[in-house]
Design a protein around this motif. Structure first.
Motif, PDB file in Angstrom:
ATOM      1  N   ALA A   1      29.926 -37.985  90.246  1.00  0.00           N
ATOM      2  CA  ALA A   1      31.228 -38.081  90.902  1.00  0.00           C
ATOM      3  C   ALA A   1      32.119 -36.905  90.509  1.00  0.00           C
ATOM      4  O   ALA A   1      32.822 -36.326  91.350  1.00  0.00           O
ATOM      5  N   ALA A   2      32.082 -36.539  89.221  1.00  0.00           N
ATOM      6  CA  ALA A   2      32.900 -35.421  88.746  1.00  0.00           C
ATOM      7  C   ALA A   2      32.478 -34.119  89.418  1.00  0.00           C
ATOM      8  O   ALA A   2      33.317 -33.326  89.869  1.00  0.00           O
ATOM      9  N   TRP A   3      31.169 -33.900  89.516  1.00  0.00           N
ATOM     10  CA  TRP A   3      30.704 -32.652  90.111  1.00  0.00           C
ATOM     11  C   TRP A   3      30.832 -32.650  91.617  1.00  0.00           C
ATOM     12  O   TRP A   3      30.979 -31.578  92.220  1.00  0.00           O
ATOM     13  N   ALA A   4      30.815 -33.800  92.242  1.00  0.00           N
ATOM     14  CA  ALA A   4      31.087 -33.842  93.679  1.00  0.00           C
ATOM     15  C   ALA A   4      32.521 -33.385  93.942  1.00  0.00           C
ATOM     16  O   ALA A   4      32.785 -32.701  94.941  1.00  0.00           O
ATOM     17  N   ARG A   5      33.436 -33.753  93.042  1.00  0.00           N
ATOM     18  CA  ARG A   5      34.826 -33.291  93.195  1.00  0.00           C
ATOM     19  C   ARG A   5      34.905 -31.770  93.053  1.00  0.00           C
ATOM     20  O   ARG A   5      35.711 -31.116  93.735  1.00  0.00           O
ATOM     21  N   ILE A   6      34.103 -31.211  92.166  1.00  0.00           N
ATOM     22  CA  ILE A   6      34.075 -29.753  92.020  1.00  0.00           C
ATOM     23  C   ILE A   6      33.603 -29.108  93.322  1.00  0.00           C
ATOM     24  O   ILE A   6      34.186 -28.126  93.801  1.00  0.00           O
ATOM     25  N   VAL A   7      32.554 -29.662  93.907  1.00  0.00           N
ATOM     26  CA  VAL A   7      32.014 -29.119  95.150  1.00  0.00           C
ATOM     27  C   VAL A   7      33.048 -29.222  96.265  1.00  0.00           C
ATOM     28  O   VAL A   7      33.219 -28.288  97.066  1.00  0.00           O
ATOM     29  N   GLU A   8      33.761 -30.329  96.319  1.00  0.00           N
ATOM     30  CA  GLU A   8      34.825 -30.471  97.314  1.00  0.00           C
ATOM     31  C   GLU A   8      35.885 -29.386  97.113  1.00  0.00           C
ATOM     32  O   GLU A   8      36.439 -28.859  98.082  1.00  0.00           O
ATOM     33  N   GLY A   9      36.153 -29.052  95.851  1.00  0.00           N
ATOM     34  CA  GLY A   9      37.087 -27.960  95.559  1.00  0.00           C
ATOM     35  C   GLY A   9      36.569 -26.631  96.076  1.00  0.00           C
ATOM     36  O   GLY A   9      37.335 -25.825  96.626  1.00  0.00           O
ATOM     37  N   TYR A  10      35.264 -26.381  95.908  1.00  0.00           N
ATOM     38  CA  TYR A  10      34.668 -25.167  96.470  1.00  0.00           C
ATOM     39  C   TYR A  10      34.841 -25.129  97.979  1.00  0.00           C
ATOM     40  O   TYR A  10      35.221 -24.107  98.559  1.00  0.00           O
ATOM     41  N   GLN A  11      34.552 -26.254  98.599  1.00  0.00           N
ATOM     42  CA  GLN A  11      34.602 -26.303 100.066  1.00  0.00           C
ATOM     43  C   GLN A  11      36.029 -26.159 100.570  1.00  0.00           C
ATOM     44  O   GLN A  11      36.279 -25.456 101.558  1.00  0.00           O
ATOM     45  N   ASP A  12      36.969 -26.800  99.885  1.00  0.00           N
ATOM     46  CA  ASP A  12      38.375 -26.693 100.298  1.00  0.00           C
ATOM     47  C   ASP A  12      38.886 -25.262 100.158  1.00  0.00           C
ATOM     48  O   ASP A  12      39.742 -24.819 100.940  1.00  0.00           O
ATOM     49  N   ALA A  13      38.364 -24.537  99.142  1.00  0.00           N
ATOM     50  CA  ALA A  13      38.804 -23.159  98.907  1.00  0.00           C
ATOM     51  C   ALA A  13      38.038 -22.158  99.754  1.00  0.00           C
ATOM     52  O   ALA A  13      38.294 -20.956  99.676  1.00  0.00           O
ATOM     53  N   GLY A  14      37.095 -22.646 100.569  1.00  0.00           N
ATOM     54  CA  GLY A  14      36.306 -21.748 101.402  1.00  0.00           C
ATOM     55  C   GLY A  14      35.247 -20.986 100.628  1.00  0.00           C
ATOM     56  O   GLY A  14      34.702 -19.993 101.127  1.00  0.00           O
ATOM     57  N   MET A  15      34.931 -21.439  99.407  1.00  0.00           N
ATOM     58  CA  MET A  15      33.938 -20.752  98.578  1.00  0.00           C
ATOM     59  C   MET A  15      32.513 -21.193  98.902  1.00  0.00           C
ATOM     60  O   MET A  15      31.552 -20.526  98.522  1.00  0.00           O
ATOM     61  N   MET A  16      32.380 -22.317  99.595  1.00  0.00           N
ATOM     62  CA  MET A  16      31.058 -22.878  99.856  1.00  0.00           C
ATOM     63  C   MET A  16      31.039 -23.467 101.252  1.00  0.00           C
ATOM     64  O   MET A  16      32.060 -24.004 101.717  1.00  0.00           O
ATOM     65  N   ARG A  17      29.894 -23.377 101.908  1.00  0.00           N
ATOM     66  CA  ARG A  17      29.759 -23.940 103.252  1.00  0.00           C
ATOM     67  C   ARG A  17      30.093 -25.427 103.209  1.00  0.00           C
ATOM     68  O   ARG A  17      29.759 -26.126 102.260  1.00  0.00           O
ATOM     69  N   ALA A  18      30.722 -25.894 104.264  1.00  0.00           N
ATOM     70  CA  ALA A  18      31.230 -27.266 104.285  1.00  0.00           C
ATOM     71  C   ALA A  18      30.300 -28.253 104.967  1.00  0.00           C
ATOM     72  O   ALA A  18      30.633 -29.442 105.044  1.00  0.00           O
ATOM     73  N   ASP A  19      29.144 -27.796 105.439  1.00  0.00           N
ATOM     74  CA  ASP A  19      28.260 -28.690 106.188  1.00  0.00           C
ATOM     75  C   ASP A  19      27.202 -29.354 105.308  1.00  0.00           C
ATOM     76  O   ASP A  19      26.272 -29.977 105.826  1.00  0.00           O
ATOM     77  N   VAL A  20      27.322 -29.223 103.981  1.00  0.00           N
ATOM     78  CA  VAL A  20      26.409 -29.879 103.048  1.00  0.00           C
ATOM     79  C   VAL A  20      27.191 -30.935 102.276  1.00  0.00           C
ATOM     80  O   VAL A  20      28.304 -30.681 101.809  1.00  0.00           O
ATOM     81  N   HIS A  21      26.618 -32.112 102.144  1.00  0.00           N
ATOM     82  CA  HIS A  21      27.310 -33.204 101.461  1.00  0.00           C
ATOM     83  C   HIS A  21      27.558 -32.824 100.002  1.00  0.00           C
ATOM     84  O   HIS A  21      26.643 -32.345  99.315  1.00  0.00           O
ATOM     85  N   PRO A  22      28.796 -33.022  99.486  1.00  0.00           N
ATOM     86  CA  PRO A  22      29.097 -32.662  98.098  1.00  0.00           C
ATOM     87  C   PRO A  22      28.152 -33.281  97.075  1.00  0.00           C
ATOM     88  O   PRO A  22      27.805 -32.650  96.069  1.00  0.00           O
ATOM     89  N   ASP A  23      27.699 -34.516  97.320  1.00  0.00           N
ATOM     90  CA  ASP A  23      26.810 -35.164  96.360  1.00  0.00           C
ATOM     91  C   ASP A  23      25.461 -34.460  96.281  1.00  0.00           C
ATOM     92  O   ASP A  23      24.850 -34.420  95.205  1.00  0.00           O
ATOM     93  N   HIS A  24      25.006 -33.869  97.388  1.00  0.00           N
ATOM     94  CA  HIS A  24      23.735 -33.164  97.368  1.00  0.00           C
ATOM     95  C   HIS A  24      23.832 -31.919  96.478  1.00  0.00           C
ATOM     96  O   HIS A  24      22.902 -31.618  95.720  1.00  0.00           O
TER      97      HIS A  24
END
Length: 215
Positions: A142-165
């Motif tokens: 859960a903690a790292w999914a929030r990190i991934v969401e932060g990447y996606q919100d900042a445009g650092m990571m593609r948004a079409d992959v589920h954060p949990d993956h």
């Protein structure tokens, strides 16, 4: 009779836990006896049983500390804003985790990675510990999914992959590196950083050319 200070009590409990952790890292939980722990910490049975009723309670305490150490480092990383990129973030998390237990060694190597592997093995046998590990892993995910969401919100990571993956993959990189340390000997966490950095630098030529190069 002079009262024993809380600092002394805490230090003695720490001595017992560290000694038990080294024993467990060396021989595993099942093969370690309380006599092994007594010999390692050089204390009488009465001194040790004052803090722990037996091996099962010691196992629970050591496993709890291992999981708390890993989870705490991951959750602290998740609170950074903006988050560090994955290569740097995993290096920081593992660096802090290993540094916190650097006093524990086994045959000249850090004992913590071996202890982590022993914890995994023990949870296959101990259903109560398996529940604790499952809950701890869920918290880390859960903690790292929030990190991934932060990447996606900042445009650092593609948004079409589920954060949990993505979170599962980053956790796999971290625990896989610990497993390699336990099995093949210690290596600086910079090795993981450099490997991840190289993987992250790859460009997808298939996307650039509009299709797969394998077809």
């Amino acid at each position: 009779m002079a009262r024993v200070s809380q600092e002394h009590l805490d230090a003695r409990r720490r001595q017992i836990l560290d000694g038990a952790a080294i024993c467990f890292a060396r021989n595993g939980f099942h093969a370690t006896s309380m006599q092994d722990v007594l010999k390692e910490v050089d204390l009488s049975a009465g001194a040790v049983y004052r803090y722990f009723s037996g091996k099962e309670e010691l196992i629970a305490a050591v496993v709890g500390e291992v999981l708390a150490s890993v989870r705490g480092a991951f959750e602290e990383a998740s609170r950074q804003s903006p988050p560090l990129p994955p290569d740097e973030l995993l290096t920081v998390v593992l660096g802090r985790t290993l540094a916190a237990r650097e006093n524990l060694t086994f045959e000249g190597e850090p004992a913590f990675p071996r202890l982590v592997v022993q914890v995994w093995a023990e949870t296959l046998r101990n259903k109560e510990l398996a529940v604790v590990l499952h809950d701890g892993y869920a918290g880390v995910r859960a903690a790292w999914a929030r990190i991934v969401e932060g990447y996606q919100d900042a445009g650092m990571m593609r948004a079409d992959v589920h954060p949990d993956h993505v979170a599962r993959t980053m956790i796999a990189a971290a625990v896989g590196f610990l497993a390699q340390q336990a099995l093949f000997g210690s290596a600086p966490v910079d090795v993981l950083r450099d490997g991840l950095r190289a993987l992250m630098s790859m460009s997808d030529e298939r996307t650039a050319t509009g299709g797969s190069q394998l077809g």
